[in-house]
Scaffold this motif. Structure first.
Motif, short mmCIF file in Angstrom:
data_model
loop_
_atom_site.label_atom_id
_atom_site.label_comp_id
_atom_site.label_asym_id
_atom_site.label_seq_id
_atom_site.Cartn_x
_atom_site.Cartn_y
_atom_site.Cartn_z
N ASN A 197 -76.78 133.06 71.07
CA ASN A 197 -75.72 132.58 71.64
C ASN A 197 -76.02 132.39 73.26
OD1 ASN A 197 -74.01 132.97 69.54
ND2 ASN A 197 -73.38 135.14 70.00
N ALA A 198 -77.20 133.10 73.73
CA ALA A 198 -77.79 132.93 75.19
C ALA A 198 -78.29 131.64 75.37
CB ALA A 198 -78.36 134.28 75.66
N ILE A 199 -79.08 131.19 74.40
CA ILE A 199 -79.82 130.06 74.51
C ILE A 199 -79.24 128.91 74.20
CG2 ILE A 199 -82.03 131.30 74.48
CD1 ILE A 199 -82.61 130.51 71.73
N LYS A 200 -78.04 129.07 73.28
CA LYS A 200 -77.44 127.87 72.63
C LYS A 200 -76.92 126.66 73.65
CE LYS A 200 -73.40 127.33 69.53
NZ LYS A 200 -72.30 127.76 68.80
N ILE A 207 -94.27 134.50 68.34
CA ILE A 207 -94.33 134.99 70.08
C ILE A 207 -93.30 136.33 69.97
CG2 ILE A 207 -93.60 134.31 72.28
CD1 ILE A 207 -93.63 131.40 71.42
N LEU A 208 -93.96 137.32 70.45
CA LEU A 208 -93.36 138.67 70.69
C LEU A 208 -92.73 138.76 71.78
CD1 LEU A 208 -93.21 141.08 68.74
CD2 LEU A 208 -95.19 142.08 70.29
N VAL A 209 -91.01 138.90 71.69
CA VAL A 209 -90.34 139.06 73.00
C VAL A 209 -89.54 140.36 72.78
CG1 VAL A 209 -88.37 138.07 74.16
CG2 VAL A 209 -90.27 136.45 72.97
N SER A 210 -89.60 140.95 74.12
CA SER A 210 -88.83 142.31 73.98
C SER A 210 -87.24 142.16 74.49
CB SER A 210 -89.53 143.16 75.20
OG SER A 210 -88.72 144.53 75.31
N ARG A 250 -83.20 135.80 77.89
CA ARG A 250 -82.83 134.44 77.70
C ARG A 250 -83.95 133.73 78.42
NH1 ARG A 250 -78.50 132.35 81.60
NH2 ARG A 250 -80.40 132.69 82.91
N ASP A 251 -84.28 134.00 79.76
CA ASP A 251 -85.06 133.17 80.51
C ASP A 251 -86.50 133.39 79.69
OD1 ASP A 251 -83.17 132.68 82.25
OD2 ASP A 251 -83.69 133.96 83.72
N CYS A 252 -86.90 134.57 79.24
CA CYS A 252 -88.23 134.65 78.78
C CYS A 252 -88.25 133.72 77.36
CB CYS A 252 -88.28 136.11 78.14
SG CYS A 252 -89.95 136.81 77.51
N VAL A 253 -87.22 133.88 76.51
CA VAL A 253 -87.23 133.05 75.34
C VAL A 253 -87.36 131.70 75.66
CG1 VAL A 253 -85.73 132.38 73.48
CG2 VAL A 253 -85.99 134.81 73.86
N ALA A 296 -90.40 126.62 76.09
CA ALA A 296 -90.92 125.34 76.95
C ALA A 296 -92.57 125.35 77.03
CB ALA A 296 -90.36 125.73 78.48
N LYS A 297 -93.14 126.46 76.89
CA LYS A 297 -94.54 126.64 76.84
C LYS A 297 -95.08 125.70 75.52
CE LYS A 297 -95.19 130.87 79.64
NZ LYS A 297 -95.76 132.20 79.53
N VAL A 298 -94.59 126.24 74.40
CA VAL A 298 -94.81 125.79 72.97
C VAL A 298 -94.70 124.17 73.08
CG1 VAL A 298 -94.45 125.69 70.77
CG2 VAL A 298 -94.70 127.70 72.04
N LEU A 299 -93.51 123.79 73.63
CA LEU A 299 -93.22 122.43 73.48
C LEU A 299 -93.92 121.57 74.36
CD1 LEU A 299 -89.16 122.80 73.65
CD2 LEU A 299 -90.54 121.80 71.60
#
Length: 453
Positions: free
Chosen positions: A262-265, A425-428, A437-440, A445-448
């Motif tokens: 919901n945060a990145i949506k 990708i491991l995300v805490s 949200r910013d981390c995800v 963005a890095k992968v893209l």
């Protein structure tokens, strides 16, 4: 002296239009220009350019995205048209994010056949904040033409301005729309000025398409066949190399998957202009197994008691595993692949086939892990797997659906998966929601960026 810091979205527009003007590129913004160059106003950016400038404009668009601390999700091309979906970090405005869809018409074509005369069309340009735009009347007329050709309908938002332009300046409009031919021009004029039923508009739209094609064949049959071939080949190429992405979010119950999605949506919806799909667990081409057994009420979405059902026997587990694998394989090629091939769509999964390895009990699988691994080999892999984790005690405080020992086991299994799966990708999720949200989005963005480099 007051200093105003530009937002990253501002930087994109200033860079884009500044470079287009500096390099003397023939372009116009077709519509939704009112808030430029500060914002898209929540709309996509529609540009009209000439074929000779296509490669230069592509380069400028991607450079402007990167300059604005952004990344392209993907670029989808067809003959005479390409679109780019992008998002980036507004590091100077409340640490927020921006998203934008850029549509670039290289000429103005339908199925590879030009529907306008570019030289006469560019005579309808004017300036807005030093940005070249189309006069509203001609822009509305093109908006009607596009909808009529592609969808067989007349959009209410364009019809009044288009009707006014037709009444006031039909002579010059006819020159700009000359490729429609005399019959096509007469049909378009009548459709814009006359109220018709939906069925009649559909019938007239078919007639307009025929008129466009017939006139194109008369002018140059060789060019017609070449452009039609290039248009169809572009669709095949898009299917072979899809521009969209499939993103999977994994994690045990209570880790915060729904919260993060919901945060990145909003960012991804803005970037794709609504071409974002959120699915739970599997593609869903095949109906739920419970429905095959005659159950009418089938739960959709997250399961509140994932281990409440008794595991199946060996044969039942094999059938269940085969059925689910078929849904993933057929669902990918028949449902998902066409969507990510058509445009830079983002398909976001809350759980995926990896859960059959991480939590067999959820799927009622009572079968050897090696058999599950063999079936997994046949399932198409997503582009990105976001493995959300947190301290098991923290997870248990959020949800008590699973015992602590099972939460610990799943968290450890997820960490192990992230070490062996190249896409993972491991995300805490233990920080503030904005930080996660910013981390995800940053990891995405890095992968893209690497994918599109």
């Amino acid at each position: 002296m007051i200093q105003i810091k530009l937002r990253n979205e501002d930087l994109f527009f200033y860079e884009l239009f500044g470079t287009l003007n500096k390099k003397k590129i023939d372009y116009v913004v077709m519509r939704n220009y009112q808030t430029l160059p500060h914002s898209s106003g929540g709309s996509d950016l529609d540009l009209l350019i000439t074929p000779k400038d296509e490669m230069a404009v592509r380069e400028i668009v991607f450079e402007s995205i990167e300059h604005a601390n952004g990344v392209a999700i993907g670029c989808s091309s067809t003959f005479g048209f390409f679109k780019v979906f992008a998002f980036g970090h507004n590091q100077w405005v409340n640490d927020s994010w921006w998203g934008l869809r850029i549509d670039v018409n290289v000429g103005y074509a339908f199925k590879g056949i030009s529907a306008i005369n570019l030289e006469n069309s560019f005579k309808f340009q004017t300036l807005h904040n030093n940005i070249k735009i189309l006069e509203p009347g001609f822009a509305a007329t093109l908006g009607v033409l596009k909808e009529v050709l592609n969808n067989g309908r007349i959009p209410e938002r364009y019809q009044p301005d288009a009707a006014l332009a037709v009444q006031k300046d039909w002579e010059n409009l006819s020159l700009a729309l000359a490729p429609l031919g005399e019959k096509g021009l007469a049909l378009l004029r009548r459709m814009i000025l006359t109220e018709s039923s939906k069925a009649h508009v559909v019938k007239q739209s078919r007639a307009l398409r025929r008129a466009l094609f017939i006139d194109a064949v008369r002018r140059s049959p060789i060019a017609f066949m070449r452009n039609r071939f290039l248009h169809e080949w572009a669709k095949v190429w898009r299917y072979l190399r899809p521009s969209g992405v499939i993103v999977v979010v994994l994690g045990t119950d209570g880790v915060g998957k729904s919260t993060i999605i919901n945060a990145i949506k909003p960012v991804l919806e803005q970037a794709t202009h609504g071409a974002l799909e959120i699915r739970h667990l599997r593609p869903g081409l095949l109906p739920p197994l419970a429905r095959l057994k005659g159950k009418q009420a089938v739960q959709i979405g997250p399961v509140l008691d994932p281990h409440g059902s008794t595991p199946s026997g060996t044969l039942g587990s094999l059938f269940r595993l085969t059925y689910l694998t078929l849904d993933y394989v057929l669902g990918y090629w028949l449902l998902l692949r066409p969507k990510i091939a058509k445009s830079p769509t983002v398909i976001l999964f809350d759980r995926y086939c990896y859960d059959m390895m991480l939590d067999r009990r959820r799927f009622r699988l009572n079968i050897n892990q090696r058999i599950i691994d063999w079936f997994m080999r046949w399932i198409p892999k997503p582009d990105i797997v976001l493995c959300l984790h947190a301290d098991p005690d923290v997870i248990l405080m959020r949800k008590q659906e699973l015992p602590l020992a099972e939460v610990i086991r799943q968290v450890n299994a997820l960490r192990e998966l992230s070490q062996h799966e190249s896409r993972a990708i491991l995300v805490s999720t233990e920080g503030l929601i904005e930080e996660v949200r910013d981390c995800v989005l940053g990891e995405l963005a890095k992968v893209l960026y690497l994918k599109n480099s």
